[in-house]
Scaffold this active site. Structure first.
Site, mmCIF file in Angstrom:
data_model
loop_
_atom_site.group_PDB
_atom_site.id
_atom_site.type_symbol
_atom_site.label_atom_id
_atom_site.label_comp_id
_atom_site.label_asym_id
_atom_site.label_seq_id
_atom_site.Cartn_x
_atom_site.Cartn_y
_atom_site.Cartn_z
ATOM 1 N N HIS A 31 -2.671 9.757 3.611
ATOM 2 C CA HIS A 31 -1.369 8.873 3.686
ATOM 3 C C HIS A 31 -0.412 9.601 4.404
ATOM 4 O O HIS A 31 -0.370 10.754 4.222
ATOM 5 C CB HIS A 31 -0.862 8.835 2.078
ATOM 6 C CG HIS A 31 0.096 7.663 1.942
ATOM 7 N ND1 HIS A 31 0.373 6.617 2.612
ATOM 8 C CD2 HIS A 31 1.444 7.901 1.520
ATOM 9 C CE1 HIS A 31 1.617 6.028 2.276
ATOM 10 N NE2 HIS A 31 2.373 6.873 1.620
ATOM 11 N N HIS A 43 7.998 6.649 3.836
ATOM 12 C CA HIS A 43 6.423 6.138 4.239
ATOM 13 C C HIS A 43 6.352 4.938 4.093
ATOM 14 O O HIS A 43 6.981 4.046 3.446
ATOM 15 C CB HIS A 43 5.663 6.859 3.409
ATOM 16 C CG HIS A 43 5.781 7.323 1.972
ATOM 17 N ND1 HIS A 43 4.926 6.904 1.038
ATOM 18 C CD2 HIS A 43 6.888 7.499 1.201
ATOM 19 C CE1 HIS A 43 5.202 6.946 -0.166
ATOM 20 N NE2 HIS A 43 6.590 7.426 -0.165
ATOM 21 N N CYS A 156 0.109 3.190 7.357
ATOM 22 C CA CYS A 156 1.233 4.363 7.290
ATOM 23 C C CYS A 156 1.195 5.229 8.500
ATOM 24 O O CYS A 156 2.116 5.827 8.503
ATOM 25 C CB CYS A 156 1.001 5.160 5.985
ATOM 26 S SG CYS A 156 -0.886 5.685 5.734
#
Ligand SMILES: [Zn+2]
Length: 261
Positions: A31, A43, A156
């Site tokens: 991530h 994010h 992401c």
């Protein structure tokens, strides 16, 4: 797991504007986000929307590893969230979700890029100054302007790379040309059948820093284009629904007519 630990960074060494990432679920995927200082990260998350198709293997993995901001035990720093979808701001702990902190590297040499055993850790492309990076991230946060999450087309890592470089690929502003897309799913299965050299060459030519069709797009234009695209998609869906409805109505009339005669 020394293979993936070369980009590890201490919290004390973090600088605002850094692109950071954390591996999740035994290194299945990572991530990514932009550190903006004061222990905060912006994010792009899947939230409650599907990463590809709801209920798929990948979808379940990502949902099960998401930080829970709601319920009876919200994070003391972030509080209880009503929205966990799209571009969000979290504390570093929520972002990491128990994973180790890593720094995504920019402007790496060809040799460094080719020596990486896993995608999603560095790029040939140089980073813009940190104030521009943070400004893009904050604008996208304010407008929640990065569209819908898709593991391969809009994820992401795409978000963080765009904030760092302002680069998108081609006239359609295509994203998803990064290492994350090579980390999970079919692409990874195919890639694992290839030799490491061939795999890295494919990654190299997909890298945004290598692509000749990568163009710099101001964040305002990207958001405007995304909104226009969303509106076009919504219009198409409405039209499809309307047409479907019209066809159904037509059939209903035929059925009624048959009953009448
Ligand atoms: Zn938090």
């Amino acid at each position: 797991m020394g293979l993936f630990s070369n980009n590890k960074i201490s919290r004390d060494d973090l600088k605002p504007g850094d692109h950071i990432y954390a591996w999740r679920k035994a290194y299945i995927y990572s991530h990514h986000g932009i550190y903006i200082g004061d222990g905060k990260v912006i994010h792009f998350t899947r939230g409650d929307g599907p990463v590809m198709r709801k209920g798929t293997f990948v979808d379940k993995i990502i949902v099960s590893s998401m930080t829970n901001h709601g319920g009876y035990n919200p994070c003391p720093n972030c509080g209880k969230r009503s929205n966990t979808r799209g571009v969000i701001s979290s504390c570093l702990d929520c972002f990491l979700a128990g994973g180790n902190l890593h720094l995504f590297k920019y402007n790496v040499s060809l040799a460094t890029f080719m020596s990486q055993l896993r995608g999603g850790t560095c790029t040939i492309a140089p980073s813009d100054p940190s104030n521009e990076v943070i400004s893009r991230a904050k604008f996208l946060l304010l407008r929640n302007g990065f569209g819908d999450y898709h593991l391969f087309k809009n994820n992401c890592e795409d978000f963080a790379i765009y904030c760092k470089t302002g680069l998108v690929v081609g006239k359609s502003y295509v994203l998803g040309r990064n290492g994350q897309a090579n980390t999970v799913g079919l692409a990874a299965c195919v890639a694992r059948m290839l030799t490491p050299l061939v795999r890295n060459v494919i990654r190299l030519f997909s890298d945004v820093g290598m692509r000749k069709d990568a163009i710099k797009v101001p964040v305002e234009s990207l958001v405007a284009w995304r909104n226009k695209d969303d509106t076009t998609v919504t219009r198409k869906r409405r039209l499809q629904h309307k047409n479907k409805h019209s066809v159904l109505t037509f059939y209903k009339h035929i059925v009624k007519f048959r009953f009448v005669i």
